[in-house]
Design a protein around this motif. Structure first.
Motif, PDB file in Angstrom:
ATOM      1  N   ILE A 151       3.840 -12.811  -0.832  1.00  0.00           N
ATOM      2  CA  ILE A 151       2.789 -12.583  -1.825  1.00  0.00           C
ATOM      3  C   ILE A 151       2.356 -11.122  -1.826  1.00  0.00           C
ATOM      4  CG2 ILE A 151       0.388 -13.094  -2.421  1.00  0.00           C
ATOM      5  CD1 ILE A 151       0.814 -15.937  -1.613  1.00  0.00           C
ATOM      6  N   VAL A 152       2.174 -10.560  -0.632  1.00  0.00           N
ATOM      7  CA  VAL A 152       1.776  -9.156  -0.525  1.00  0.00           C
ATOM      8  C   VAL A 152       2.819  -8.257  -1.175  1.00  0.00           C
ATOM      9  CG1 VAL A 152       1.337  -7.259   1.072  1.00  0.00           C
ATOM     10  CG2 VAL A 152       0.378  -9.513   1.532  1.00  0.00           C
ATOM     11  N   LYS A 153       4.093  -8.551  -0.918  1.00  0.00           N
ATOM     12  CA  LYS A 153       5.173  -7.728  -1.483  1.00  0.00           C
ATOM     13  C   LYS A 153       5.211  -7.836  -3.001  1.00  0.00           C
ATOM     14  CE  LYS A 153       8.833  -5.150  -1.525  1.00  0.00           C
ATOM     15  NZ  LYS A 153       8.910  -5.028  -2.986  1.00  0.00           N
ATOM     16  N   LEU A 154       5.037  -9.034  -3.531  1.00  0.00           N
ATOM     17  CA  LEU A 154       5.064  -9.208  -4.983  1.00  0.00           C
ATOM     18  C   LEU A 154       3.916  -8.454  -5.657  1.00  0.00           C
ATOM     19  CD1 LEU A 154       5.995 -13.002  -5.214  1.00  0.00           C
ATOM     20  CD2 LEU A 154       7.449 -11.052  -5.805  1.00  0.00           C
ATOM     21  N   PHE A 155       2.740  -8.474  -5.024  1.00  0.00           N
ATOM     22  CA  PHE A 155       1.635  -7.693  -5.566  1.00  0.00           C
ATOM     23  C   PHE A 155       1.878  -6.195  -5.392  1.00  0.00           C
ATOM     24  CE2 PHE A 155      -1.132 -11.564  -5.436  1.00  0.00           C
ATOM     25  CZ  PHE A 155      -1.630 -11.463  -6.724  1.00  0.00           C
ATOM     26  N   ALA A 156       2.424  -5.808  -4.241  1.00  0.00           N
ATOM     27  CA  ALA A 156       2.680  -4.385  -3.992  1.00  0.00           C
ATOM     28  C   ALA A 156       3.665  -3.826  -5.007  1.00  0.00           C
ATOM     29  CB  ALA A 156       3.206  -4.189  -2.572  1.00  0.00           C
ATOM     30  N   ASP A 157       4.621  -4.650  -5.441  1.00  0.00           N
ATOM     31  CA  ASP A 157       5.568  -4.203  -6.463  1.00  0.00           C
ATOM     32  C   ASP A 157       4.859  -3.816  -7.760  1.00  0.00           C
ATOM     33  OD1 ASP A 157       7.735  -4.549  -4.832  1.00  0.00           O
ATOM     34  OD2 ASP A 157       8.285  -6.521  -5.609  1.00  0.00           O
ATOM     35  N   ARG A 158       3.644  -4.344  -7.932  1.00  0.00           N
ATOM     36  CA  ARG A 158       2.855  -4.045  -9.131  1.00  0.00           C
ATOM     37  C   ARG A 158       1.731  -3.054  -8.818  1.00  0.00           C
ATOM     38  NH1 ARG A 158       3.336  -8.556 -12.973  1.00  0.00           N
ATOM     39  NH2 ARG A 158       5.012  -9.918 -12.256  1.00  0.00           N
ATOM     40  N   GLN A 159       1.845  -2.386  -7.670  1.00  0.00           N
ATOM     41  CA  GLN A 159       0.840  -1.412  -7.231  1.00  0.00           C
ATOM     42  C   GLN A 159      -0.531  -2.044  -7.080  1.00  0.00           C
ATOM     43  OE1 GLN A 159       3.039  -0.280 -10.070  1.00  0.00           O
ATOM     44  NE2 GLN A 159       4.324   0.099  -8.270  1.00  0.00           N
ATOM     45  N   ILE A 160      -0.553  -3.283  -6.575  1.00  0.00           N
ATOM     46  CA  ILE A 160      -1.819  -3.974  -6.323  1.00  0.00           C
ATOM     47  C   ILE A 160      -1.937  -4.263  -4.832  1.00  0.00           C
ATOM     48  CG2 ILE A 160      -3.165  -6.068  -6.749  1.00  0.00           C
ATOM     49  CD1 ILE A 160      -1.756  -6.325  -9.436  1.00  0.00           C
ATOM     50  N   ALA A 161      -3.018  -3.782  -4.217  1.00  0.00           N
ATOM     51  CA  ALA A 161      -3.296  -4.100  -2.819  1.00  0.00           C
ATOM     52  C   ALA A 161      -4.149  -5.367  -2.790  1.00  0.00           C
ATOM     53  CB  ALA A 161      -4.028  -2.942  -2.145  1.00  0.00           C
ATOM     54  N   ILE A 162      -3.697  -6.347  -2.059  1.00  0.00           N
ATOM     55  CA  ILE A 162      -4.369  -7.646  -2.044  1.00  0.00           C
ATOM     56  C   ILE A 162      -5.050  -7.865  -0.697  1.00  0.00           C
ATOM     57  CG2 ILE A 162      -2.364  -8.949  -1.233  1.00  0.00           C
ATOM     58  CD1 ILE A 162      -4.644 -10.082  -4.065  1.00  0.00           C
ATOM     59  N   GLU A 163      -6.257  -8.421  -0.702  1.00  0.00           N
ATOM     60  CA  GLU A 163      -6.986  -8.631   0.531  1.00  0.00           C
ATOM     61  C   GLU A 163      -6.510  -9.887   1.251  1.00  0.00           C
ATOM     62  OE1 GLU A 163     -11.170  -8.636   0.057  1.00  0.00           O
ATOM     63  OE2 GLU A 163     -11.286  -6.519  -0.535  1.00  0.00           O
ATOM     64  N   ARG A 164      -6.648  -9.871   2.565  1.00  0.00           N
ATOM     65  CA  ARG A 164      -6.231 -11.015   3.381  1.00  0.00           C
ATOM     66  C   ARG A 164      -6.914 -12.305   2.933  1.00  0.00           C
ATOM     67  NH1 ARG A 164      -4.085 -11.947   8.454  1.00  0.00           N
ATOM     68  NH2 ARG A 164      -3.994  -9.727   8.896  1.00  0.00           N
ATOM     69  N   GLY A 165      -8.204 -12.227   2.609  1.00  0.00           N
ATOM     70  CA  GLY A 165      -8.933 -13.424   2.210  1.00  0.00           C
ATOM     71  C   GLY A 165      -8.356 -14.074   0.965  1.00  0.00           C
ATOM     72  N   VAL A 166      -7.859 -13.260   0.033  1.00  0.00           N
ATOM     73  CA  VAL A 166      -7.251 -13.798  -1.185  1.00  0.00           C
ATOM     74  C   VAL A 166      -5.940 -14.496  -0.844  1.00  0.00           C
ATOM     75  CG1 VAL A 166      -6.325 -13.244  -3.462  1.00  0.00           C
ATOM     76  CG2 VAL A 166      -8.340 -12.028  -2.604  1.00  0.00           C
ATOM     77  N   VAL A 167      -5.137 -13.867  -0.001  1.00  0.00           N
ATOM     78  CA  VAL A 167      -3.856 -14.460   0.404  1.00  0.00           C
ATOM     79  C   VAL A 167      -4.096 -15.780   1.132  1.00  0.00           C
ATOM     80  CG1 VAL A 167      -1.777 -14.143   1.798  1.00  0.00           C
ATOM     81  CG2 VAL A 167      -2.725 -12.215   0.517  1.00  0.00           C
ATOM     82  N   ASP A 168      -5.052 -15.786   2.066  1.00  0.00           N
ATOM     83  CA  ASP A 168      -5.346 -16.999   2.820  1.00  0.00           C
ATOM     84  C   ASP A 168      -5.852 -18.122   1.916  1.00  0.00           C
ATOM     85  OD1 ASP A 168      -4.581 -15.725   5.116  1.00  0.00           O
ATOM     86  OD2 ASP A 168      -6.624 -15.257   5.781  1.00  0.00           O
ATOM     87  N   TYR A 169      -6.553 -17.750   0.848  1.00  0.00           N
ATOM     88  CA  TYR A 169      -7.046 -18.753  -0.089  1.00  0.00           C
ATOM     89  C   TYR A 169      -5.911 -19.337  -0.933  1.00  0.00           C
ATOM     90  CZ  TYR A 169      -9.468 -20.773  -4.097  1.00  0.00           C
ATOM     91  OH  TYR A 169      -9.889 -21.621  -5.080  1.00  0.00           O
ATOM     92  N   VAL A 170      -4.999 -18.495  -1.350  1.00  0.00           N
ATOM     93  CA  VAL A 170      -3.933 -18.911  -2.269  1.00  0.00           C
ATOM     94  C   VAL A 170      -2.864 -19.757  -1.581  1.00  0.00           C
ATOM     95  CG1 VAL A 170      -2.004 -18.048  -3.663  1.00  0.00           C
ATOM     96  CG2 VAL A 170      -4.273 -17.003  -3.878  1.00  0.00           C
ATOM     97  N   LEU A 171      -2.459 -19.372  -0.373  1.00  0.00           N
ATOM     98  CA  LEU A 171      -1.302 -19.992   0.281  1.00  0.00           C
ATOM     99  C   LEU A 171      -1.328 -21.518   0.316  1.00  0.00           C
ATOM    100  CD1 LEU A 171      -0.237 -17.730   3.287  1.00  0.00           C
ATOM    101  CD2 LEU A 171       1.054 -18.303   1.231  1.00  0.00           C
ATOM    102  N   PRO A 172      -2.396 -22.154   0.788  1.00  0.00           N
ATOM    103  CA  PRO A 172      -2.373 -23.622   0.874  1.00  0.00           C
ATOM    104  C   PRO A 172      -2.477 -24.313  -0.478  1.00  0.00           C
ATOM    105  CG  PRO A 172      -4.516 -22.808   1.539  1.00  0.00           C
ATOM    106  CD  PRO A 172      -3.645 -21.602   1.363  1.00  0.00           C
ATOM    107  N   ARG A 173      -2.727 -23.568  -1.530  1.00  0.00           N
ATOM    108  CA  ARG A 173      -2.931 -24.151  -2.851  1.00  0.00           C
ATOM    109  C   ARG A 173      -1.754 -23.910  -3.793  1.00  0.00           C
ATOM    110  NH1 ARG A 173      -7.651 -22.730  -0.549  1.00  0.00           N
ATOM    111  NH2 ARG A 173      -9.497 -23.980  -1.029  1.00  0.00           N
ATOM    112  N   LEU A 174      -0.724 -23.272  -3.281  1.00  0.00           N
ATOM    113  CA  LEU A 174       0.399 -22.873  -4.118  1.00  0.00           C
ATOM    114  C   LEU A 174       1.683 -23.509  -3.612  1.00  0.00           C
ATOM    115  CD1 LEU A 174       0.711 -20.952  -6.563  1.00  0.00           C
ATOM    116  CD2 LEU A 174       1.370 -19.150  -4.962  1.00  0.00           C
ATOM    117  N   GLU A 175       2.541 -23.911  -4.525  1.00  0.00           N
ATOM    118  CA  GLU A 175       3.845 -24.455  -4.150  1.00  0.00           C
ATOM    119  C   GLU A 175       4.594 -23.452  -3.285  1.00  0.00           C
ATOM    120  OE1 GLU A 175       8.006 -25.057  -6.480  1.00  0.00           O
ATOM    121  OE2 GLU A 175       6.244 -25.957  -7.418  1.00  0.00           O
ATOM    122  N   ARG A 176       5.263 -23.946  -2.259  1.00  0.00           N
ATOM    123  CA  ARG A 176       5.935 -23.057  -1.313  1.00  0.00           C
ATOM    124  C   ARG A 176       7.331 -22.682  -1.835  1.00  0.00           C
ATOM    125  NH1 ARG A 176       3.425 -23.683   3.883  1.00  0.00           N
ATOM    126  NH2 ARG A 176       5.316 -22.997   4.918  1.00  0.00           N
TER     127      ARG A 176
END
Length: 237
Positions: free
Chosen positions: A161-186
């Motif tokens: 997820i971090v890499k996909l956002f970084a490809d778009r020049q977006i820095a993503i916070e840990r809290g957002v990643v932790d929130y998304v992971l269990p709610r998204l298809e793996r």
């Protein structure tokens, strides 16, 4: 945002020949090594076994771009599949398993061996679980070198997820990643779609990708179970 609040990207990534960056972790390193070993495959074939979302299709694409392989879906093998080997030196058959046209697959493997065509098969389980009724086909499948891929672990998914956002020049916070992971298809496709939609919404509203914005994107994809949303979660940005 301070560097301490960012989720570091600790995994190496491999360029998938213009298709995407393929992150390498413990779950898939053996499979990546096997694909990298082509064209020196000792038996001219390889079987990748792993659950949905483990990255089999992505590695097939990496290999197809390198080898020029013709790709078939196991549940749609044409009766004249052998004719499709006339002008290729490699072939991939995806999602083999119970219900595959055994006769077509058997003819394909026999013809590939005669003509020196390399074969890459993918499946969600080992051939012994496919309920194969042609003994010679089962024997041939069991002789293929096989590599088992595991479902990506949380660290690898977070890095993706971090890499996909970084490809778009977006820095993503840990809290957002932790929130998304269990709610998204793996799966890569689900994460790629989420990142794309989150980026579009953030750009349209001129806002950063926050947990609240991520929740809106997820809700637009599918309703979130009540248990996944706690009273303390913000409803707006």
């Amino acid at each position: 945002m301070s560097a301490a609040r960012q989720l570091p990207l600790a995994f190496p990534f491999r360029a998938a020949l213009g298709r995407e960056d393929f992150l390498v972790g413990a779950a898939n390193v053996a499979a990546v090594s096997a694909i990298d070993g082509w064209p020196e495959w000792p038996d001219g074939g390889l079987l990748l076994i792993g659950p949905t979302g483990s990255g089999k299709s992505h590695l097939v694409e990496v290999w197809r771009r390198r080898s020029g392989a013709r790709r078939f879906a196991a549940d749609a093998l044409p009766e004249n599949v052998v004719d499709g080997l006339d002008d290729v030196s490699a072939v991939a058959v995806e999602d083999c398993g119970a219900g595959v046209d055994e006769r077509a697959l058997f003819h394909l493997l026999n013809a590939a061996e005669r003509r020196g065509v390399d074969v890459l098969l993918t499946a969600r389980s080992a051939p012994g679980f496919w309920r194969v009724t042609i003994p010679d086909l089962l024997s041939r499948l069991r002789r293929l070198p096989a590599v088992v891929m595991q479902a990506p672990d949380e660290d690898l998914l977070a890095a993706l997820i971090v890499k996909l956002f970084a490809d778009r020049q977006i820095a993503i916070e840990r809290g957002v990643v932790d929130y998304v992971l269990p709610r998204l298809e793996r799966s890569f496709e689900a994460m790629q779609s989420f990142v794309d939609q989150a980026d579009r919404l953030a750009m349209a509203e001129g806002k950063p990708v926050t947990r609240a914005l991520a929740a809106r994107v997820l809700a637009a994809c599918r309703p979130l179970p009540v248990a996944e949303t706690s009273p303390g979660e913000p409803a707006t940005d």
